[in-house]
Enzyme design. Structure first.
Site, PDB file in Angstrom:
ATOM      1  N   GLY A 119      10.234  -1.908   0.308  1.00 49.15           N
ATOM      2  CA  GLY A 119       9.644  -2.635   1.422  1.00 49.15           C
ATOM      3  C   GLY A 119      10.422  -2.587   2.731  1.00 49.15           C
ATOM      4  O   GLY A 119      10.370  -3.536   3.512  1.00 49.15           O
ATOM      5  N   THR A 120      11.084  -1.457   3.006  1.00 49.78           N
ATOM      6  CA  THR A 120      11.771  -1.389   4.309  1.00 49.78           C
ATOM      7  C   THR A 120      10.752  -1.323   5.446  1.00 49.78           C
ATOM      8  O   THR A 120      11.005  -1.833   6.534  1.00 49.78           O
ATOM      9  CB  THR A 120      12.751  -0.192   4.393  1.00 49.78           C
ATOM     10  OG1 THR A 120      12.028   1.027   4.271  1.00 49.78           O
ATOM     11  CG2 THR A 120      13.826  -0.281   3.324  1.00 49.78           C
ATOM     12  N   ASN A 121       9.597  -0.715   5.185  1.00 52.07           N
ATOM     13  CA  ASN A 121       8.546  -0.718   6.216  1.00 52.07           C
ATOM     14  C   ASN A 121       7.972  -2.110   6.410  1.00 52.07           C
ATOM     15  O   ASN A 121       7.662  -2.507   7.539  1.00 52.07           O
ATOM     16  CB  ASN A 121       7.445   0.281   5.863  1.00 52.07           C
ATOM     17  CG  ASN A 121       7.824   1.693   6.249  1.00 52.07           C
ATOM     18  OD1 ASN A 121       7.895   2.019   7.428  1.00 52.07           O
ATOM     19  ND2 ASN A 121       8.111   2.525   5.257  1.00 52.07           N
ATOM     20  N   LYS A 145      -0.497   2.881  -5.503  1.00 49.62           N
ATOM     21  CA  LYS A 145      -1.716   2.973  -6.294  1.00 49.62           C
ATOM     22  C   LYS A 145      -2.891   3.384  -5.404  1.00 49.62           C
ATOM     23  O   LYS A 145      -2.895   3.091  -4.210  1.00 49.62           O
ATOM     24  CB  LYS A 145      -2.014   1.623  -6.969  1.00 49.62           C
ATOM     25  CG  LYS A 145      -1.091   1.363  -8.139  1.00 49.62           C
ATOM     26  CD  LYS A 145      -1.554   0.233  -9.014  1.00 49.62           C
ATOM     27  CE  LYS A 145      -2.605   0.607 -10.017  1.00 49.62           C
ATOM     28  NZ  LYS A 145      -2.156   1.616 -10.995  1.00 49.62           N
ATOM     29  N   LEU A 177      -6.579   3.155  -3.979  1.00 47.42           N
ATOM     30  CA  LEU A 177      -7.533   2.062  -3.777  1.00 47.42           C
ATOM     31  C   LEU A 177      -8.910   2.461  -4.320  1.00 47.42           C
ATOM     32  O   LEU A 177      -9.289   3.637  -4.260  1.00 47.42           O
ATOM     33  CB  LEU A 177      -7.662   1.742  -2.284  1.00 47.42           C
ATOM     34  CG  LEU A 177      -6.383   1.296  -1.569  1.00 47.42           C
ATOM     35  CD1 LEU A 177      -6.682   1.037  -0.100  1.00 47.42           C
ATOM     36  CD2 LEU A 177      -5.775   0.067  -2.216  1.00 47.42           C
ATOM     37  N   ASN A 216      -2.217   3.423   6.485  1.00 53.47           N
ATOM     38  CA  ASN A 216      -1.168   3.894   5.569  1.00 53.47           C
ATOM     39  C   ASN A 216      -0.107   4.645   6.355  1.00 53.47           C
ATOM     40  O   ASN A 216      -0.392   5.224   7.406  1.00 53.47           O
ATOM     41  CB  ASN A 216      -1.790   4.830   4.521  1.00 53.47           C
ATOM     42  CG  ASN A 216      -0.774   5.331   3.512  1.00 53.47           C
ATOM     43  OD1 ASN A 216       0.045   4.559   2.988  1.00 53.47           O
ATOM     44  ND2 ASN A 216      -0.790   6.622   3.227  1.00 53.47           N
ATOM     45  N   HIS A 231       2.698   7.743   5.913  1.00 54.49           N
ATOM     46  CA  HIS A 231       3.080   8.851   5.038  1.00 54.49           C
ATOM     47  C   HIS A 231       4.271   9.589   5.666  1.00 54.49           C
ATOM     48  O   HIS A 231       4.257   9.873   6.868  1.00 54.49           O
ATOM     49  CB  HIS A 231       1.891   9.803   4.861  1.00 54.49           C
ATOM     50  CG  HIS A 231       2.180  10.892   3.887  1.00 54.49           C
ATOM     51  ND1 HIS A 231       2.132  10.704   2.516  1.00 54.49           N
ATOM     52  CD2 HIS A 231       2.566  12.184   4.077  1.00 54.49           C
ATOM     53  CE1 HIS A 231       2.459  11.827   1.910  1.00 54.49           C
ATOM     54  NE2 HIS A 231       2.726  12.743   2.830  1.00 54.49           N
TER      55      HIS A 231
HETATM   56  C1  GRF Z   1       7.901   5.335   2.764  1.00 57.30           C
HETATM   57  O1  GRF Z   1       8.521   6.581   2.849  1.00 57.30           O
HETATM   58  C2  GRF Z   1       6.430   5.458   3.101  1.00 57.30           C
HETATM   59  O2  GRF Z   1       6.155   6.432   4.046  1.00 57.30           O
HETATM   60  C3  GRF Z   1       5.841   5.850   1.788  1.00 57.30           C
HETATM   61  O3  GRF Z   1       6.582   5.128   0.820  1.00 57.30           O
HETATM   62  C4  GRF Z   1       7.872   4.813   1.331  1.00 57.30           C
HETATM   63  C5  GRF Z   1       8.023   3.325   1.243  1.00 57.30           C
HETATM   64  O4  GRF Z   1       9.299   2.865   1.574  1.00 57.30           O
HETATM   65  N1  GRF Z   1       4.419   5.643   1.783  1.00 57.30           N
HETATM   66  P1  GRF Z   1       9.570   1.315   1.751  1.00 57.30           P
HETATM   67  O5  GRF Z   1       9.119   0.627   0.457  1.00 57.30           O
HETATM   68  O6  GRF Z   1       8.809   0.822   2.933  1.00 57.30           O
HETATM   69  O7  GRF Z   1      11.052   1.199   1.933  1.00 57.30           O
END
Ligand code: GRF
Length: 205
Positions: free
Chosen positions: A12-14, A91, A93, A107, A109
């Site tokens: 969950g760093t994003n 997962k 959807l 999303n 990527h």
């Molecule tokens: C990221 O590289 C994102 O692009 C991909 O999964 C990874 C998730 O990283 N879809 P985090 O859990 O947000 O750290």
């Protein structure tokens, strides 16, 4: 102010970056719920720390993917979620989910779509394949989710240079840093109503 639902499967760093950009006022939105399919996803802890409602919904408690997705839709609807962000959600959807939230699911990527994307391209595999192919540039794509895998309209892309001595680890780390800027930027644009779709083209204004 829009309500955002974030789906995660891991660190969950994003998600953290979204939280930080909301707290700073950069994004005019509110995270109404964080939902994980994995019990031990660290992202759930990040949400709890911020007093954001966090839910672990176990696929094993449902007979089918459709029922599992229905439960997630119900949780999002109960919280009036306007925008769903997939932030490392691993997962697929259901069709119903995509229909229900058409052009309201974003999303992120870790490559320049349409390279190194589609079925099986997630996590470190994306960077592994980019290195193996020998591309000089890779990057980040934020896109709307449609019925395909990584095929929806592209909102924004950012380029990351591949260095000669890059490993999966170093490349992943540099790409992640860019992800942490690109995702909040796209969510901000969405929340401001500055994104318009023309067929599969996204117009930012
Ligand atoms: C990221 O590289 C994102 O692009 C991909 O999964 C990874 C998730 O990283 N879809 P985090 O859990 O947000 O750290």
């Amino acid at each position: 102010m829009l309500n955002i639902g974030v789906l995660i499967s891991g660190g969950g760093t994003n998600l953290q970056s979204l939280i930080d950009h909301i707290n700073s006022g950069y994004i005019n939105g509110k995270i109404a719920a964080v939902i994980s399919n994995k019990k031990d996803a660290f992202g759930l802890k990040r949400a709890e720390r911020e007093k954001i409602e966090s839910l672990w919904i176990d696929r094993k408690s449902y007979d089918s993917d459709e029922e599992y997705n229905r439960r997630i839709i119900d949780e999002l609807k109960a919280r009036d979620v306007d925008l769903v962000v997939l932030a490392g959600y691993l997962k697929v959807l259901s069709e119903e989910f995509i229909r229900e939230y058409k052009n309201r699911i974003i999303n992120i990527h870790p490559s320049l779509i349409p390279s190194f994307c589609g079925k099986g391209y997630y996590g470190e595999r994306v960077h592994e394949e980019a290195l193996k192919y020998g591309v000089k540039y890779t990057g980040v794509t934020v896109h709307f989710v449609d019925e395909g895998t990584d095929t929806g309209p592209i909102i924004l892309q950012r380029v990351v240079e591949v260095k000669e001595d890059d490993t999966v680890e170093t490349l992943k780390e540099r790409v992640l840093k860019v992800e942490h800027q690109a995702l909040p930027e796209a969510v901000r644009l969405y929340c401001e109503g500055n994104i318009k779709l023309d067929g599969r083209k996204v117009i930012i204004w």
